[in-house]
Design a protein around this motif. Structure first.
Motif, PDB file in Angstrom:
ATOM      1  N   HIS A 107     -13.185   0.752   2.816  1.00 47.68           N
ATOM      2  CA  HIS A 107     -11.773   0.934   3.120  1.00 47.68           C
ATOM      3  C   HIS A 107     -11.562   2.344   3.645  1.00 47.68           C
ATOM      4  O   HIS A 107     -12.466   3.181   3.609  1.00 47.68           O
ATOM      5  CB  HIS A 107     -10.913   0.695   1.877  1.00 47.68           C
ATOM      6  CG  HIS A 107     -11.248   1.575   0.719  1.00 47.68           C
ATOM      7  ND1 HIS A 107     -12.021   1.164  -0.343  1.00 47.68           N
ATOM      8  CD2 HIS A 107     -10.943   2.875   0.448  1.00 47.68           C
ATOM      9  CE1 HIS A 107     -12.167   2.149  -1.207  1.00 47.68           C
ATOM     10  NE2 HIS A 107     -11.517   3.204  -0.745  1.00 47.68           N
ATOM     11  N   THR A 167      -8.707   5.697   3.520  1.00 51.06           N
ATOM     12  CA  THR A 167      -7.592   6.246   2.760  1.00 51.06           C
ATOM     13  C   THR A 167      -7.121   7.514   3.455  1.00 51.06           C
ATOM     14  O   THR A 167      -7.826   8.064   4.313  1.00 51.06           O
ATOM     15  CB  THR A 167      -7.995   6.525   1.300  1.00 51.06           C
ATOM     16  OG1 THR A 167      -6.822   6.834   0.531  1.00 51.06           O
ATOM     17  CG2 THR A 167      -8.986   7.667   1.208  1.00 51.06           C
ATOM     18  N   ASN A 200      -6.749  -0.967   6.673  1.00 51.48           N
ATOM     19  CA  ASN A 200      -7.255  -1.659   5.488  1.00 51.48           C
ATOM     20  C   ASN A 200      -6.976  -3.152   5.543  1.00 51.48           C
ATOM     21  O   ASN A 200      -7.804  -3.960   5.112  1.00 51.48           O
ATOM     22  CB  ASN A 200      -6.651  -1.054   4.224  1.00 51.48           C
ATOM     23  CG  ASN A 200      -7.329   0.240   3.829  1.00 51.48           C
ATOM     24  OD1 ASN A 200      -8.524   0.435   4.072  1.00 51.48           O
ATOM     25  ND2 ASN A 200      -6.580   1.146   3.220  1.00 51.48           N
ATOM     26  N   PHE A 229      -2.918  -1.262  -3.026  1.00 50.49           N
ATOM     27  CA  PHE A 229      -3.826  -0.138  -2.855  1.00 50.49           C
ATOM     28  C   PHE A 229      -2.951   1.092  -2.649  1.00 50.49           C
ATOM     29  O   PHE A 229      -2.184   1.159  -1.690  1.00 50.49           O
ATOM     30  CB  PHE A 229      -4.744  -0.373  -1.654  1.00 50.49           C
ATOM     31  CG  PHE A 229      -5.864   0.640  -1.526  1.00 50.49           C
ATOM     32  CD1 PHE A 229      -6.247   1.436  -2.592  1.00 50.49           C
ATOM     33  CD2 PHE A 229      -6.545   0.784  -0.337  1.00 50.49           C
ATOM     34  CE1 PHE A 229      -7.280   2.356  -2.475  1.00 50.49           C
ATOM     35  CE2 PHE A 229      -7.582   1.688  -0.200  1.00 50.49           C
ATOM     36  CZ  PHE A 229      -7.947   2.483  -1.276  1.00 50.49           C
ATOM     37  N   GLN A 267      -6.793   0.208  -6.821  1.00 44.86           N
ATOM     38  CA  GLN A 267      -6.823  -1.114  -6.212  1.00 44.86           C
ATOM     39  C   GLN A 267      -6.462  -2.152  -7.262  1.00 44.86           C
ATOM     40  O   GLN A 267      -6.985  -2.114  -8.384  1.00 44.86           O
ATOM     41  CB  GLN A 267      -8.210  -1.450  -5.657  1.00 44.86           C
ATOM     42  CG  GLN A 267      -8.582  -0.762  -4.370  1.00 44.86           C
ATOM     43  CD  GLN A 267      -9.915  -1.260  -3.831  1.00 44.86           C
ATOM     44  OE1 GLN A 267     -10.602  -2.068  -4.458  1.00 44.86           O
ATOM     45  NE2 GLN A 267     -10.292  -0.773  -2.657  1.00 44.86           N
ATOM     46  N   GLN A 289       0.850  -1.183   0.000  1.00 43.17           N
ATOM     47  CA  GLN A 289       0.000   0.000   0.000  1.00 43.17           C
ATOM     48  C   GLN A 289       0.893   1.244   0.000  1.00 43.17           C
ATOM     49  O   GLN A 289       1.985   1.235   0.562  1.00 43.17           O
ATOM     50  CB  GLN A 289      -0.944   0.008   1.210  1.00 43.17           C
ATOM     51  CG  GLN A 289      -1.896  -1.184   1.224  1.00 43.17           C
ATOM     52  CD  GLN A 289      -2.813  -1.201   2.422  1.00 43.17           C
ATOM     53  OE1 GLN A 289      -3.654  -0.319   2.578  1.00 43.17           O
ATOM     54  NE2 GLN A 289      -2.676  -2.212   3.271  1.00 43.17           N
ATOM     55  N   ASP A 338      -6.507   6.891  -5.690  1.00 47.07           N
ATOM     56  CA  ASP A 338      -5.893   5.599  -5.388  1.00 47.07           C
ATOM     57  C   ASP A 338      -6.322   4.583  -6.434  1.00 47.07           C
ATOM     58  O   ASP A 338      -7.311   4.771  -7.151  1.00 47.07           O
ATOM     59  CB  ASP A 338      -6.318   5.099  -3.995  1.00 47.07           C
ATOM     60  CG  ASP A 338      -5.884   6.020  -2.876  1.00 47.07           C
ATOM     61  OD1 ASP A 338      -4.673   6.192  -2.694  1.00 47.07           O
ATOM     62  OD2 ASP A 338      -6.767   6.572  -2.196  1.00 47.07           O
ATOM     63  N   VAL A 386      -7.219  -8.046  -2.256  1.00 43.46           N
ATOM     64  CA  VAL A 386      -6.508  -6.828  -2.618  1.00 43.46           C
ATOM     65  C   VAL A 386      -5.020  -7.042  -2.368  1.00 43.46           C
ATOM     66  O   VAL A 386      -4.616  -7.371  -1.259  1.00 43.46           O
ATOM     67  CB  VAL A 386      -7.010  -5.622  -1.808  1.00 43.46           C
ATOM     68  CG1 VAL A 386      -6.207  -4.374  -2.152  1.00 43.46           C
ATOM     69  CG2 VAL A 386      -8.497  -5.381  -2.069  1.00 43.46           C
TER      70      VAL A 386
END
Length: 548
Positions: free
Chosen positions: A242, A244, A229, A504, A487, A106, A485, A501
């Protein structure tokens, strides 16, 4: 100390297994404890449970590659591993070597890459590690032990701190009840259907503020968002739900002498250094505001004199969502998952001992199963578990009976061989129902709609390209208008069942490692504060014996 007893036994019986290895050559180790310069300390139960500190050598390239095996081709592209069983090594202070397997990458803060995954062959083991400017910051957790890794500027080297989580002084006060009569309310009442935010989308934007004496703020912020996340994605919750990073802002204040309740109240009343908090929320389109302060013990003027600047505190979710404010101390933010716990309050989570009548009388819009869950033997508790007289032991009774795990209560999932939730609903009986994973799907969209986001959900990524070079598949795509963002979801099956996932973040590229005689399937989509767009078509990634 239970963990060390377990590992010492493992060193005699499991050294030939894939999860452990005796050291023959340390050149391939991601983390190597420098035994010649390590300075051991005695157990200090009053000082965050620190057992020892050691100078360590860090092979950053091993973390970047996701494996101790050197890749044939090199690339400056970020990598997502998707649990390939390859992993990289980490040496613990007692000489045991464990294998860390990267599940997810991430990236939320410019220049910071955050890797997370599990400790191979140890069900309770997991890690979150960030790289910034060639330096590593993060934690590896195994049972009650936390192995904190960070670069110390004064020492000009990485230091591994061994912490017994059960010996960290704890206290989890009940969240303050929301005021319903704010004469100077910073935010309007929650509008059920903001113009561009779907009530079915759970994209919660977190603005992180940090005190002037908090170090490693960028990597700590990235770790908090990534770990939050991970707690959703590892439960196979819909990726629409989620968090962010809305923004990261420094405060010109170290909060010297302020209790954590005072810091929280300063946020609500927009008292310095939070005078501009309303503007920050608006500019960053933030749904939740988290302040990180430094850990300070023994503050005699506070409600809990020896504990007030440890752990954290937050306002509780309510129908109006007037106060989406959270405070956490730096040591505890990830070390005890306090940041996740306190954000969980804003998302509607309550402690495991609240009755249905108590929940409904205080906050009628909260799902009745929004509680944490504690194991029958009190060895562990989920994110919303509390340290109090009816949960884990309070600090005077250290070590605590149980420690937090970075997972939500969920009766359909287990941890360490025990179901981690309850479906029984009764206002007077215990244990109460506990299914925070389900409650989040109802409550996160409410919090996500708190601050209106100015753009519609972005479109599908375009011009997707794959370069194959032996095990490395470098996937690139064009930036999508209004995307913040991206994914990347992975499946082992061509019909894309059971996806997870694996990336991200803000990059328009990712490097996916595919071992020989295997195939991976991925899809990509773009996201912002209004949600995520449609998935791309399925891409098939394979091992290529040459570079395309």
């Amino acid at each position: 100390m239970k963990l060390m007893r377990v590992l010492l036994v493992a060193s005699l019986t499991l050294l030939s297994s894939s999860g452990f290895a005796k050291i023959k050559s340390t050149t391939d180790l991601f983390i190597e404890v420098d035994l010649l310069t390590a300075t051991q300390t005695s157990v200090i139960t009053e000082n965050a449970g620190i057992l020892s500190k050691s100078n360590i050598n860090v092979n950053v390239e091993a973390l970047f590659d996701g494996s101790n095996v050197q890749g044939i081709a090199s690339s400056n592209k970020a990598e997502a591993q998707s649990d390939t069983e390859e992993g990289f090594f980490m040496q613990l202070p007692d000489g045991i070597v464990v294998t860390l397997v990267t599940n997810r990458l991430q990236s939320y803060v410019e220049g910071v890459e955050t890797y997370s995954g599990r400790v191979k062959d140890i069900e309770t083991g997991h890690f979150t590690l960030s790289i910034e400017d060639g330096k590593v910051y993060g934690q590896v957790n195994i049972e009650s032990m936390v192995y904190d890794i960070r670069y110390e500027k004064l020492l000009r080297s990485h230091v591994l701190t061994e912490i017994d989580q059960a010996r960290m002084p704890h206290h989890t006060p009940e969240p303050p009840e929301n005021s319903t009569t704010h004469s100077n309310a910073l935010k309007p009442m929650y509008a059920p259907t903001p113009m561009l935010t779907s009530p079915d989308i759970g994209t919660v934007r977190v603005l992180i503020l940090y005190a002037s004496d908090v170090s490693n703020a960028s990597t700590l912020a990235s770790n908090i968002i990534a770990k939050m996340n991970d707690s959703f994605f590892d439960d196979r919750m819909d990726p629409d739900f989620h968090v962010t990073l809305a923004g990261l802002r420094a405060l010109n204040d170290d909060f010297d002498g302020l209790c954590k309740e005072s810091i929280l109240d300063h946020m609500r009343t927009a008292t310095a250094p939070f005078t501009n908090i309303s503007t920050w929320i608006s500019d960053d389109h933030a749904d939740v505001v988290l302040t990180i302060a430094s850990t300070v013990a023994n503050m005699p003027n506070c409600t809990y004199p020896t504990l007030d600047r440890i752990g954290g505190i937050a306002y509780q979710y309510s129908a109006l969502i007037d106060d989406p404010y959270v405070v956490t101390m730096d040591t505890y933010a990830i070390g005890d998952f306090t940041a996740l716990h306190e954000i969980g309050h804003v998302l509607g989570g309550v402690h495991q001992d609240w009755s249905v009548t108590q929940i409904q009388s205080w906050y009628p819009d909260i799902e009745s199963d929004s509680r944490g869950y504690m194991a029958d033997d009190q060895d562990w508790q989920t994110i919303m578990g509390a340290y109090n007289y009816t949960g884990c032991d309070v600090p005077i009774n250290l070590p605590a009976d149980c420690v937090r795990i970075p997972l939500w209560s969920n009766p359909s999932k287990s941890y360490d061989g025990e179901t981690r939730g309850q479906t029984h609903v009764n206002a007077t009986a215990t244990p109460f129902s506990a299914n925070m994973a389900s409650a989040l799907s109802v409550q996160m969209p409410v919090v996500a709609a708190y601050e209106s986001y100015p753009y519609s959900a972005p479109g599908t990524p375009s011009n997707i390209d794959v370069e194959e070079c032996f095990s490395q598949n470098i996937v690139t795509w064009d930036a999508t208008t209004n995307a913040e963002d991206y994914q990347v979801l992975y499946s082992a099956f061509s019909n894309f069942t059971n996806p997870e996932v694996i990336y991200f973040g803000s990059h328009e590229y990712v490097r996916v490692v595919v071992s020989q005689q295997s195939t991976k399937y991925i899809k990509i989509r773009s996201c912002n504060g209004s949600g995520c767009g449609s998935y791309s078509s399925t891409l098939t990634l394979t091992y290529n014996g040459y570079c395309s």
